[in-house]
Structure formats: structure tokens, C-alpha cells
Motif scaffolding. Structure first.
Motif, PDB file in Angstrom:
ATOM      1  N   ILE A  29       0.868  -1.173   0.000  1.00 35.07           N
ATOM      2  CA  ILE A  29       0.000   0.000   0.000  1.00 35.07           C
ATOM      3  C   ILE A  29       0.910   1.230   0.000  1.00 35.07           C
ATOM      4  O   ILE A  29       1.596   1.489   0.992  1.00 35.07           O
ATOM      5  CB  ILE A  29      -0.941   0.015   1.221  1.00 35.07           C
ATOM      6  N   PRO A  30       0.949   1.979  -1.117  1.00 38.79           N
ATOM      7  CA  PRO A  30       1.861   3.121  -1.212  1.00 38.79           C
ATOM      8  C   PRO A  30       1.454   4.265  -0.285  1.00 38.79           C
ATOM      9  O   PRO A  30       0.284   4.391   0.088  1.00 38.79           O
ATOM     10  CB  PRO A  30       1.762   3.539  -2.675  1.00 38.79           C
ATOM     11  N   GLN A  31       2.425   5.080   0.057  1.00 37.80           N
ATOM     12  CA  GLN A  31       2.172   6.252   0.880  1.00 37.80           C
ATOM     13  C   GLN A  31       1.390   7.272   0.073  1.00 37.80           C
ATOM     14  O   GLN A  31       1.503   7.342  -1.149  1.00 37.80           O
ATOM     15  CB  GLN A  31       3.481   6.903   1.318  1.00 37.80           C
ATOM     16  N   VAL A  32       0.616   8.066   0.762  1.00 38.24           N
ATOM     17  CA  VAL A  32      -0.122   9.138   0.122  1.00 38.24           C
ATOM     18  C   VAL A  32       0.806  10.347   0.026  1.00 38.24           C
ATOM     19  O   VAL A  32       1.353  10.800   1.027  1.00 38.24           O
ATOM     20  CB  VAL A  32      -1.385   9.504   0.937  1.00 38.24           C
ATOM     21  N   LYS A  33       1.025  10.809  -1.191  1.00 43.83           N
ATOM     22  CA  LYS A  33       1.854  11.989  -1.395  1.00 43.83           C
ATOM     23  C   LYS A  33       1.086  12.972  -2.262  1.00 43.83           C
ATOM     24  O   LYS A  33       0.421  12.573  -3.209  1.00 43.83           O
ATOM     25  CB  LYS A  33       3.156  11.640  -2.133  1.00 43.83           C
ATOM     26  N   GLU A  34       1.203  14.246  -1.940  1.00 43.82           N
ATOM     27  CA  GLU A  34       0.605  15.251  -2.796  1.00 43.82           C
ATOM     28  C   GLU A  34       1.485  15.416  -4.022  1.00 43.82           C
ATOM     29  O   GLU A  34       2.706  15.412  -3.917  1.00 43.82           O
ATOM     30  CB  GLU A  34       0.503  16.591  -2.063  1.00 43.82           C
ATOM     31  N   ARG A  35       0.842  15.552  -5.148  1.00 46.14           N
ATOM     32  CA  ARG A  35       1.601  15.741  -6.382  1.00 46.14           C
ATOM     33  C   ARG A  35       2.162  17.151  -6.426  1.00 46.14           C
ATOM     34  O   ARG A  35       1.507  18.113  -6.042  1.00 46.14           O
ATOM     35  CB  ARG A  35       0.705  15.522  -7.592  1.00 46.14           C
ATOM     36  N   GLN A  36       3.375  17.248  -6.930  1.00 43.98           N
ATOM     37  CA  GLN A  36       3.967  18.566  -7.103  1.00 43.98           C
ATOM     38  C   GLN A  36       3.434  19.176  -8.387  1.00 43.98           C
ATOM     39  O   GLN A  36       3.049  18.469  -9.320  1.00 43.98           O
ATOM     40  CB  GLN A  36       5.487  18.453  -7.210  1.00 43.98           C
ATOM     41  N   LYS A  37       3.428  20.480  -8.434  1.00 47.56           N
ATOM     42  CA  LYS A  37       3.049  21.154  -9.663  1.00 47.56           C
ATOM     43  C   LYS A  37       4.137  20.934 -10.699  1.00 47.56           C
ATOM     44  O   LYS A  37       5.278  20.613 -10.365  1.00 47.56           O
ATOM     45  CB  LYS A  37       2.877  22.652  -9.402  1.00 47.56           C
ATOM     46  N   TRP A  38       3.775  21.162 -11.955  1.00 48.29           N
ATOM     47  CA  TRP A  38       4.709  20.963 -13.042  1.00 48.29           C
ATOM     48  C   TRP A  38       5.982  21.769 -12.792  1.00 48.29           C
ATOM     49  O   TRP A  38       5.939  22.948 -12.469  1.00 48.29           O
ATOM     50  CB  TRP A  38       4.082  21.399 -14.375  1.00 48.29           C
ATOM     51  N   GLY A  39       7.120  21.126 -12.950  1.00 41.74           N
ATOM     52  CA  GLY A  39       8.412  21.788 -12.899  1.00 41.74           C
ATOM     53  C   GLY A  39       8.966  22.088 -11.527  1.00 41.74           C
ATOM     54  O   GLY A  39      10.086  22.591 -11.413  1.00 41.74           O
ATOM     55  N   GLU A  40       8.232  21.814 -10.461  1.00 38.88           N
ATOM     56  CA  GLU A  40       8.739  22.136  -9.131  1.00 38.88           C
ATOM     57  C   GLU A  40       9.886  21.225  -8.723  1.00 38.88           C
ATOM     58  O   GLU A  40      10.832  21.664  -8.095  1.00 38.88           O
ATOM     59  CB  GLU A  40       7.620  22.068  -8.095  1.00 38.88           C
ATOM     60  N   SER A  42      12.043  19.591 -10.721  1.00 43.18           N
ATOM     61  CA  SER A  42      13.230  19.748 -11.568  1.00 43.18           C
ATOM     62  C   SER A  42      13.791  21.164 -11.538  1.00 43.18           C
ATOM     63  O   SER A  42      14.911  21.389 -11.987  1.00 43.18           O
ATOM     64  CB  SER A  42      12.881  19.388 -13.011  1.00 43.18           C
ATOM     65  N   GLY A  43      13.001  22.116 -11.086  1.00 44.12           N
ATOM     66  CA  GLY A  43      13.439  23.510 -11.084  1.00 44.12           C
ATOM     67  C   GLY A  43      13.056  24.260 -12.344  1.00 44.12           C
ATOM     68  O   GLY A  43      13.361  25.440 -12.492  1.00 44.12           O
ATOM     69  N   ALA A  44      12.388  23.587 -13.269  1.00 48.33           N
ATOM     70  CA  ALA A  44      12.008  24.230 -14.530  1.00 48.33           C
ATOM     71  C   ALA A  44      11.030  25.378 -14.296  1.00 48.33           C
ATOM     72  O   ALA A  44      11.123  26.425 -14.943  1.00 48.33           O
ATOM     73  CB  ALA A  44      11.399  23.208 -15.481  1.00 48.33           C
ATOM     74  N   ARG A  45      10.108  25.197 -13.364  1.00 46.67           N
ATOM     75  CA  ARG A  45       9.125  26.250 -13.092  1.00 46.67           C
ATOM     76  C   ARG A  45       9.825  27.544 -12.679  1.00 46.67           C
ATOM     77  O   ARG A  45       9.526  28.625 -13.184  1.00 46.67           O
ATOM     78  CB  ARG A  45       8.153  25.800 -12.000  1.00 46.67           C
ATOM     79  N   ARG A  46      10.786  27.439 -11.768  1.00 44.63           N
ATOM     80  CA  ARG A  46      11.495  28.631 -11.297  1.00 44.63           C
ATOM     81  C   ARG A  46      12.318  29.266 -12.425  1.00 44.63           C
ATOM     82  O   ARG A  46      12.375  30.486 -12.548  1.00 44.63           O
ATOM     83  CB  ARG A  46      12.408  28.257 -10.116  1.00 44.63           C
ATOM     84  N   TYR A  47      12.944  28.412 -13.253  1.00 48.14           N
ATOM     85  CA  TYR A  47      13.742  28.914 -14.378  1.00 48.14           C
ATOM     86  C   TYR A  47      12.882  29.769 -15.303  1.00 48.14           C
ATOM     87  O   TYR A  47      13.275  30.881 -15.677  1.00 48.14           O
ATOM     88  CB  TYR A  47      14.351  27.748 -15.163  1.00 48.14           C
ATOM     89  N   TYR A  48      11.689  29.272 -15.680  1.00 44.83           N
ATOM     90  CA  TYR A  48      10.827  30.010 -16.602  1.00 44.83           C
ATOM     91  C   TYR A  48      10.223  31.249 -15.947  1.00 44.83           C
ATOM     92  O   TYR A  48      10.034  32.269 -16.608  1.00 44.83           O
ATOM     93  CB  TYR A  48       9.734  29.101 -17.166  1.00 44.83           C
ATOM     94  N   GLU A  49       9.953  31.183 -14.653  1.00 42.44           N
ATOM     95  CA  GLU A  49       9.460  32.375 -13.957  1.00 42.44           C
ATOM     96  C   GLU A  49      10.504  33.481 -13.986  1.00 42.44           C
ATOM     97  O   GLU A  49      10.190  34.648 -14.253  1.00 42.44           O
ATOM     98  CB  GLU A  49       9.098  32.038 -12.509  1.00 42.44           C
ATOM     99  N   GLU A  50      11.759  33.114 -13.710  1.00 41.07           N
ATOM    100  CA  GLU A  50      12.844  34.107 -13.727  1.00 41.07           C
ATOM    101  C   GLU A  50      13.055  34.665 -15.128  1.00 41.07           C
ATOM    102  O   GLU A  50      13.251  35.870 -15.304  1.00 41.07           O
ATOM    103  CB  GLU A  50      14.140  33.493 -13.192  1.00 41.07           C
ATOM    104  N   ARG A  51      13.033  33.779 -16.139  1.00 41.59           N
ATOM    105  CA  ARG A  51      13.197  34.236 -17.522  1.00 41.59           C
ATOM    106  C   ARG A  51      12.094  35.215 -17.894  1.00 41.59           C
ATOM    107  O   ARG A  51      12.352  36.276 -18.471  1.00 41.59           O
ATOM    108  CB  ARG A  51      13.163  33.039 -18.476  1.00 41.59           C
TER     109      ARG A  51
END
Length: 86
Positions: A29-40, A42-51
């Protein structure tokens, strides 16, 4: 991973329901984990926000949309979407 006896932790009704599908087998029975938003992760979300922030700042100081498109290797339409979204 440690094993626990299901009869010690699950209510009888739930245990009987599970036994309809599998009995005497070990199940995971796997643990319940909240899904991260796209790119959180890998850091891609922050990269595109800064760009996008840089693009907006440069536009505010007078750099044209065409120049920004050339500098950031994006289409003119993409630059417009970034600028007018904020």
C-alpha cells in the motif's frame, strides 16, 4: 519496509473486502503523497518564472518585442503572451 498484520490495523469490514480480491498474499500500500506542480521538482518552473520576469523588466525599459524575441529565442507571439500576462 516492515510488514504488519492487516487484522491488527484494519477494520473488520475493510479487511473482508480486501480478502475478496486477495487472501494470504502480501500487498503493498503506497504512501499518500501530494503531487507537485509541473516543474517544481526539476526547477524548470522557477527557471521560466525568472526568464519571464527578465523579459518583462527589459520590455519596461524600452526594449522592443522583436529584440526580446531574438535575444530569448522565442517567437514574437510568445513574448507578447509573457508581457501581457503579468
Amino acid at each position: 519496509m516492515k510488514y504488519r498484520n492487516a487484522s491488527e490495523i484494519l477494520p473488520d469490514k475493510l479487511l473482508r473486502e480486501i480478502q475478496k480480491y486477495t487472501s494470504g498474499e502480501a500487498i503493498y500500500i503506497p504512501q499518500v503523497k501530494e503531487r507537485q506542480k509541473w516543474g517544481e521538482g526539476s526547477g524548470a518552473r522557477r527557471y521560466y518564472e525568472e526568464r519571464n520576469e527578465k523579459i518583462c523588466e527589459k520590455f519596461k525599459v524600452g526594449i522592443s518585442i522583436e529584440e526580446l524575441a531574438e535575444e530569448f529565442n522565442l517567437s514574437v507571439e510568445t513574448i507578447r503572451k509573457i508581457i501581457y500576462k503579468k
